[in-house]
Design an enzyme around this catalytic site. Sequence first.
Site, PDB file in Angstrom:
ATOM      1  N   HIS A 314      40.750  36.344  39.640  1.00 61.09           N
ATOM      2  CA  HIS A 314      40.874  35.670  40.936  1.00 61.09           C
ATOM      3  C   HIS A 314      40.350  36.587  42.044  1.00 61.09           C
ATOM      4  O   HIS A 314      40.043  37.750  41.811  1.00 61.09           O
ATOM      5  CB  HIS A 314      42.348  35.349  41.232  1.00 61.09           C
ATOM      6  N   SER A 315      40.305  36.049  43.256  1.00 62.84           N
ATOM      7  CA  SER A 315      40.126  36.868  44.455  1.00 62.84           C
ATOM      8  C   SER A 315      41.061  36.265  45.517  1.00 62.84           C
ATOM      9  O   SER A 315      41.464  35.117  45.390  1.00 62.84           O
ATOM     10  CB  SER A 315      38.664  36.854  44.920  1.00 62.84           C
ATOM     11  N   TYR A 316      41.459  37.013  46.586  1.00 61.40           N
ATOM     12  CA  TYR A 316      40.850  38.220  47.035  1.00 61.40           C
ATOM     13  C   TYR A 316      41.868  39.285  47.466  1.00 61.40           C
ATOM     14  O   TYR A 316      41.625  40.070  48.380  1.00 61.40           O
ATOM     15  CB  TYR A 316      39.949  37.911  48.234  1.00 61.40           C
ATOM     16  N   GLU A 390      43.170  40.095  41.002  1.00 62.28           N
ATOM     17  CA  GLU A 390      42.585  39.559  42.233  1.00 62.28           C
ATOM     18  C   GLU A 390      41.576  40.573  42.756  1.00 62.28           C
ATOM     19  O   GLU A 390      41.944  41.676  43.163  1.00 62.28           O
ATOM     20  CB  GLU A 390      43.678  39.332  43.284  1.00 62.28           C
TER      21      GLU A 390
HETATM   22 ZN   LIG Z   1      42.748  32.272  42.591  1.00 62.08          ZN
END
Ligand SMILES: [Zn+2]
Length: 423
Positions: A314-316, A390
Amino acid sequence: MKLTTAIWFTGALKAIVLANQDDSISFEGFKVYRIDTSDQIADLKSTFADLFIIELNYNRHRDSLATIDVAVPPEHVAVFDALDFNTTILSRNLGADIATEGSLGNYPELDDDGVPGLSWFDSYHAYEDHVRYWADLQASFVNNSELIQVGYSFEGRPIQGIHLWGSSGKNSKPAVFFNGNVHAREWITSIVVEYLLYQIVTGYNKKDTAIQAALDNYDFYVLPVVNPDGFVYSQTTNRLWRKNRQTRDNTTAVGTDINRNWSVGFGGDGSSSNPSSETFSGYQPGDAPETAALMEFAQTLAVDKGIKLYIDWHSYAQVILLSYGYICDSFPKNIDRQISLAGETAVRIAQPYNTTFDYGPGCLVLYQSSGNGRDYMTDAAGAEFGWGIELRSTSYGFVLPADQILPSSVEIWEGMKYLWANM
Ligand SMILES: [Zn+2]
């Protein structure tokens, strides 16, 4: 301010969305704010459920109060400012940021070994070019890999990727299982995962001993884009789209949050039963076809050689998320070992560019999230390490300039080399 005021602006902010000539949403003039929630994040979040205000991310910082980042359309900036939240401005014009992010790039030349050149990582790319990239990369590593397909998205796109193995042959070792781009707008995730693939393929061919060891010890199953419909939509229509593109009876709202649709902890805090919500869980575990396919695939890995490591990319927020997300006062049995490994991985990630990654159980270091993939892997698929990572960047958010693709990839590569050698 009091949250009663926030409820008032729920009504005021039903926005008329401006579209570009091609019907994509223009983010020209959108401002991005980080709101200090005074730790009332759940209350604030519920007030956002029906807004056009776009929820971006929540962050619970260890040493300060929780914050939420939101994008506000230009016609409501004055109203929003008048509400006097405690905010900092992250972007004065999201449309300009999207222009800076860069247009989708051309497909690179293949080098002498048939591998697409490193210029792939100089820009973001259209979905069909990603599919081509996986095929080209696999074709350059034909004795140690195969293309895999685990199911279909709601709109019928195959959910696909690469399975790679080492000297003992395929299906002989515990699994390392990576899922990228489950959230559509998190474009950095698929291309960083592809950089990991690129390094594995080219490093193994060059007889890099660390990479040979990783691939000889584990079977890698890498699905760079598990939400292809949402990803395509984020490229053609709405850059900030998060969910899949699933429609449902009796609502005009579109999209289920694939990362709230897994069976472990389904429907608990940190997910929503409202189809309009960015964290809509669906009505039943696995009623999003993407999640159903991933759960079924995880079970085949679990009963075969088992899952050593799962990472959902994921990010961020720049954080390594461990289980659990759905409960905050219970932990996997091996949590001490996990925290130690994650901490050392974060040290390696920081080495190239001083990028700071926090780490710990998701519910404690980020926010509660129920029905997520890493908890499923931990509790229902027997993964020794069920993680989410992330990626960058807490300052740019989802719209990360293309010149940060390579640095983001390089730092994660450093972390992964350490992790694979020491887990
Ligand atoms: Zn996400």
